[in-house]
Write a protein that holds these residues in place. Structure first.
Motif, short mmCIF file in Angstrom:
data_model
loop_
_atom_site.label_atom_id
_atom_site.label_comp_id
_atom_site.label_asym_id
_atom_site.label_seq_id
_atom_site.Cartn_x
_atom_site.Cartn_y
_atom_site.Cartn_z
N HIS A 65 0.82 -1.22 0.00
CA HIS A 65 0.00 0.00 0.00
C HIS A 65 0.85 1.27 0.00
O HIS A 65 0.69 2.13 -0.85
CB HIS A 65 -0.90 0.04 1.24
N HIS A 121 -10.37 -6.71 1.57
CA HIS A 121 -10.49 -7.56 0.37
C HIS A 121 -9.85 -8.93 0.54
O HIS A 121 -9.63 -9.65 -0.45
CB HIS A 121 -9.95 -6.81 -0.85
N CYS A 297 -6.20 -5.18 -6.56
CA CYS A 297 -6.40 -6.58 -6.18
C CYS A 297 -7.61 -7.20 -6.88
O CYS A 297 -7.80 -8.41 -6.85
CB CYS A 297 -6.52 -6.71 -4.67
N CYS A 357 -0.72 -1.37 -4.76
CA CYS A 357 -2.09 -0.83 -4.81
C CYS A 357 -2.13 0.46 -5.63
O CYS A 357 -3.09 0.71 -6.35
CB CYS A 357 -2.58 -0.53 -3.40
N CYS A 360 -5.27 2.95 -6.62
CA CYS A 360 -6.49 2.47 -5.96
C CYS A 360 -6.67 3.09 -4.58
O CYS A 360 -7.78 3.35 -4.15
CB CYS A 360 -6.45 0.95 -5.86
N ASN A 378 -12.04 -1.56 -7.21
CA ASN A 378 -13.27 -2.01 -6.54
C ASN A 378 -14.00 -0.91 -5.78
O ASN A 378 -15.10 -1.14 -5.28
CB ASN A 378 -12.95 -3.19 -5.61
#
Ligand code: MIC
Ligand code: SF4
Length: 644
Positions: A65, A121, A297, A357, A360, A378
């Motif tokens: 992250h 997730h 992801c 990531c 995102c 997502n």
């Protein structure tokens, strides 16, 4: 009576309770995962428990992250996680190795096992038939220490898949269709199981895209059967020995069942600012776009990126569009390079980002002012991209690639006949970026855990006062996400291990003055609407308000992981008996609950008085005995210490 897939795994791991939906259960946890943005806190908590070695079959710490290192903070946290993992028996997935869920699916996930991860997730591994759940870091720390994972026994929802996906329609379109039907609240309190003959036509990475976004349904987790497709994937990952077959019994009972005919699906898009605000791509066709981001992801597997490369091959992306591609793992990245697909992406004009990531979580690649961004991710929550007025749409890799070429929303099924994508018979196996922990004993003792100056002590909660007499510091509406409560992005994420600094950003998406006001008030409460705290597992969304003096949140309803986090950090979550009573309270009003501590100890209902207007409301206190005990002492850390 037969069992569902999830019930079978639960039965095998049950430590407390039974299969009655709504009752409290506790499960033995086989595997854990953490990522860096929640991991630092989780390991500080693990250390605070004083346990030498993890007691799980496997625990992995990922760095994915906080990889934009604009100062020393993230790099310091990485070093801390690397050393603490080494000492306590945890494998360390080095930065560059990929996104936790993608790597875990490839290298560690196992059908029939349980996994908790400090990331919402984590259910991605449900694609391989694992019971995988997202949780707060503290719950993951407890699981690493061998403690059971407590949750409410979910009800079972089954989605029967029939038919086969048409060309250029992907797994993302399947889950967007489910989100359109069930909404972001539709999975709350439930496990979503997929079944039916349509399952066979979906690969494990496709199944994982679907279970990944079960998080957006609010579900406890989502799961697919483990079948010959699963075995093929495990064989291709050199892990055939991890396979077991798993399916629901033919007489298993579900609380609700739906059927989705894959043949009838069309490309879909979730419109701003919610994953369930779904329209067809055709309805949006022609809308100009500024940016396309492929990865996360949800959609960063070999299959996803090969499809993108195939669409972009030999072409150039539209001059008005900036395209990023972040491969999900080192395995995917290397294989793309070896087969030439990476060159196709680069020559079409894609900006290749590291396997992490990235955009995102707002780590770079923020869209232009009022920009339209198409993302294969997502979540499209307000401001999550780092640009407050951007409009983010969630789409499949195929729609993203087709639109990147034209500069407008483009239905990929208009591209003609889809090329046949051959998935690898054998993936490239090279775990050289996964560092093994030190041997238990002397070797582990010699490891010195390194802490940077950004790591501040975890604030510890205080026992509940007899009466609650305070002020409403903030009133918010429905579907408040953890991105509202505790935003992420480049400016904030480096402080995930520094709660005092982090508190300056709390709720600022909704109200810039909140942190100052909360501090001034000393203690306070928050009033919320439906599904309060949906989205991520970040416990900072509870820890930081607790640090700012928030004693209780009164809402119409709560999201699963967040309510657990509130309890873990000693904030009392209560719901209105009559939702219309929400209107009786405003920001700045004084409130009172007489004999509060006693109510938390024993009562199921309590009266909330508005001392400004004189009105009252009945509140529900829906807690187990254990949760009451945790709240009374000011949180799970105190509770664990007291019971040690
Ligand atoms: C997210 O997608 O929101 C995150 C960042 O992965 C979070 C965890 C976090 O806030 O660190 C999640 O989903 O749990
Ligand atoms: Fe990372 Fe985004 Fe997945 Fe969260 S949703 S784990 S930020 S890629």
């Amino acid at each position: 009576m037969g069992y569902t897939i999830a019930q079978k795994i639960i039965k095998d791991h049950l430590v407390v309770g039974d299969l009655t939906p709504g009752s409290e259960i506790a499960l033995k946890i086989d595997q854990t995962l953490t990522q860096d943005a929640t991991g630092t806190m989780a390991y500080l908590q693990f250390e605070a428990m004083g346990i030498e070695r993890v007691k799980t079959e496997l625990s992995v710490a990922y760095i994915d992250h906080n990889t934009l290192q604009a100062g020393f903070e993230n790099a310091d946290d990485h070093r801390y996680i690397q050393t603490v993992a080494k000492k306590h028996g945890i494998r360390f997935s080095r930065p560059g190795n990929g996104i936790c869920h993608q790597v875990h699916l490839e290298r560690f996930s196992r059908p029939g096992k349980t996994l908790v991860g400090s990331d919402s997730h984590t259910p991605t591994a449900g694609g391989i038939g694992m019971l995988a759940m997202g949780a707060g870091g503290l719950d993951v720390a407890v699981a690493m220490g061998g403690g059971a994972y407590y949750l409410t026994m979910p009800k079972m929802i089954r989605i029967n898949l029939t038919g086969k996906l048409p060309d250029f329609v992907g797994a993302k379109d399947v889950i967007l269709a489910v989100l359109k039907k069930l909404t972001v609240k539709g999975g709350v309190g439930a496990i979503i199981e997929y079944g039916g003959e349509g399952v066979k036509s979906l690969s494990v990475p496709q199944r994982a895209t679907i279970t990944n976004m079960g998080a957006e349904l609010g579900a406890t987790t989502s799961i697919f059967p483990s079948d010959e497709v699963t075995l093929k994937f495990l064989k291709a990952q050199d892990r055939a020995e991890d396979f077991i077959e798993l399916s629901a019994d033919s007489d298993a009972k579900y609380d609700a069942e739906y059927t989705l005919d894959l043949t009838t699906l069309v490309p879909l898009a979730a419109c701003p600012h919610s994953p369930d605000n779904v329209k067809t791509v055709s309805e949006l066709s022609g809308l100009a776009i500024n940016q396309v981001c492929i990865g996360s992801c949800t959609n960063s597997s070999m299959q996803d990126l090969l499809a993108v490369a195939e669409i972009l091959k030999g072409k150039t992306i539209h001059p008005d569009v900036s395209l990023s591609v972040s491969p999900g793992s080192k395995q995917v990245y290397t294989m793309l390079a070896e087969c030439g697909a990476l060159a196709d992406l680069i020559s079409a004009g894609a900006r290749i980002l590291e396997c992490a990531c990235g955009p995102c979580i707002g780590m770079g690649f923020s869209p232009q002012s009022a920009g339209v961004s198409l993302r294969t991710f997502n979540r499209n929550f307000l401001a999550r991209s780092g640009t407050a007025d951007a409009n983010v749409y969630l789409v499949s890799p195929e729609t993203a690639a087709a639109s990147a070429l034209t500069g407008v929303f483009t239905n990929p099924t208009k591209l003609g006949v889809a090329p046949k994508l051959e998935l690898p018979e054998q993936y490239l196996i090279n775990d050289n970026m996964i560092e093994m922990p030190a041997q238990d004993g002397k070797e582990a003792k010699q490891v010195c855990v390194q802490r940077g100056p950004n790591i501040k002590p975890i604030p510890v909660g205080k026992p509940i006062d007899r009466d609650l007499k305070t002020t409403i510091a903030l009133k918010v509406g429905d579907d408040i996400t953890t991105d509202h409560i505790m935003p992420a992005g480049t400016k904030v994420l480096p402080y995930r291990s520094n709660v005092p600094k982090l508190s300056e950003f709390c709720f600022t998406v909704c109200d810039k003055e909140f942190p100052e006001r909360a501090k001034r008030l000393g203690d306070s409460v928050i009033i919320g609407g439906v599904n309060y705290g949906q989205g991520s597992s970040r416990e900072h969304a509870a820890l930081v308000p607790s640090y700012l003096g928030v004693k209780a949140v009164v809402a119409k309803s709560f999201a699963r992981i967040h309510i657990a986090n509130l309890i873990n950090f000693g904030i009392v979550p209560m719901t209105f008996v009559n939702e219309t009573d929400y209107d009786k309270f405003a920001e700045g009003d004084g409130i009172e609950i007489v004999d509060f501590a006693n109510a938390v100890r024993t009562k199921e209902k309590v009266t909330l008085g508005n001392t400004t207007t004189g009105q009252t409301a009945e509140l529900k206190l829906n807690f187990t005995k254990r949760q009451r005990d945790i709240l009374l002492v000011g949180g799970l850390l105190n509770y664990t210490k007291n019971n040690a």
